[in-house]
Scaffold this motif. Sequence first.
Motif, PDB file in Angstrom:
ATOM      1  N   ASP A  59      43.188  39.061  50.336  1.00 59.13           N
ATOM      2  CA  ASP A  59      42.917  37.629  50.413  1.00 59.13           C
ATOM      3  C   ASP A  59      43.559  36.970  49.184  1.00 59.13           C
ATOM      4  O   ASP A  59      43.340  37.432  48.064  1.00 59.13           O
ATOM      5  CB  ASP A  59      41.406  37.379  50.425  1.00 59.13           C
ATOM      6  N   ILE A  60      44.346  35.905  49.387  1.00 58.63           N
ATOM      7  CA  ILE A  60      45.026  35.263  48.254  1.00 58.63           C
ATOM      8  C   ILE A  60      44.089  34.379  47.428  1.00 58.63           C
ATOM      9  O   ILE A  60      44.445  33.952  46.343  1.00 58.63           O
ATOM     10  CB  ILE A  60      46.273  34.465  48.687  1.00 58.63           C
ATOM     11  N   MET A  61      42.899  34.116  47.967  1.00 58.50           N
ATOM     12  CA  MET A  61      41.878  33.386  47.207  1.00 58.50           C
ATOM     13  C   MET A  61      40.602  34.233  47.179  1.00 58.50           C
ATOM     14  O   MET A  61      39.586  33.892  47.783  1.00 58.50           O
ATOM     15  CB  MET A  61      41.621  32.011  47.832  1.00 58.50           C
ATOM     16  N   PRO A  62      40.677  35.364  46.466  1.00 55.95           N
ATOM     17  CA  PRO A  62      39.572  36.331  46.522  1.00 55.95           C
ATOM     18  C   PRO A  62      38.312  35.837  45.853  1.00 55.95           C
ATOM     19  O   PRO A  62      38.351  35.192  44.806  1.00 55.95           O
ATOM     20  CB  PRO A  62      40.137  37.540  45.777  1.00 55.95           C
ATOM     21  N   ARG A  63      37.201  36.169  46.477  1.00 55.23           N
ATOM     22  CA  ARG A  63      35.893  35.840  45.914  1.00 55.23           C
ATOM     23  C   ARG A  63      35.319  37.022  45.133  1.00 55.23           C
ATOM     24  O   ARG A  63      34.278  36.904  44.511  1.00 55.23           O
ATOM     25  CB  ARG A  63      34.956  35.390  47.021  1.00 55.23           C
ATOM     26  N   ALA A  64      36.037  38.169  45.189  1.00 53.13           N
ATOM     27  CA  ALA A  64      35.675  39.365  44.429  1.00 53.13           C
ATOM     28  C   ALA A  64      36.952  40.179  44.244  1.00 53.13           C
ATOM     29  O   ALA A  64      37.902  40.040  45.018  1.00 53.13           O
ATOM     30  CB  ALA A  64      34.637  40.197  45.192  1.00 53.13           C
ATOM     31  N   GLU A  65      36.964  41.014  43.224  1.00 53.55           N
ATOM     32  CA  GLU A  65      38.097  41.926  43.045  1.00 53.55           C
ATOM     33  C   GLU A  65      38.184  42.834  44.265  1.00 53.55           C
ATOM     34  O   GLU A  65      37.168  43.397  44.684  1.00 53.55           O
ATOM     35  CB  GLU A  65      37.908  42.772  41.778  1.00 53.55           C
ATOM     36  N   GLY A  66      39.358  42.959  44.868  1.00 49.17           N
ATOM     37  CA  GLY A  66      39.518  43.835  46.015  1.00 49.17           C
ATOM     38  C   GLY A  66      39.175  43.198  47.353  1.00 49.17           C
ATOM     39  O   GLY A  66      39.043  43.898  48.354  1.00 49.17           O
TER      40      GLY A  66
END
Length: 144
Positions: free
Chosen positions: A35-42
């Motif tokens: 995901d290019i707008m991650p809400r968590a690492e990975g």
Amino acid sequence: MSAAYDPNNIFGKILRGEIPAHKVYEDDVALAFMDIMPRAEGHVLVIPKEGARGLLDVSPATLGELMKRVQHVARAVQAAFQADGLTLHQFNESAGGQVIYHLHFHLLPRWDGVALRPPGTMADNERLAEQAGKIKAALTPFEG
């Protein structure tokens, strides 16, 4: 009743190779990418190759096969990031929080005491590439 599927959504373009993505898994059923707008690492997205707007539009056969891939990639995400757990998100239509109208599942590695980041911040491209590499290295052969 939901609107018709539009193949020109961003995930359709990624599937056709018109837009780049940091892929972590791909076969004839599914594609998984960062995901290019991650809400968590990975933070990884898993999408079907079948054009489906949401959960209620996808064929049952594809959904069954897709969920096997979601689970397969989830195992690699959790292992790669030594996560304490995982959150799985799937949204349908704008009232349900969906923004991109191609069925997709969010896999978010989670750690005790660490909140999800707020949505909307673009990730560093090199960091996404590094994280994709970690997940690919943690993937085992798929046995569907």
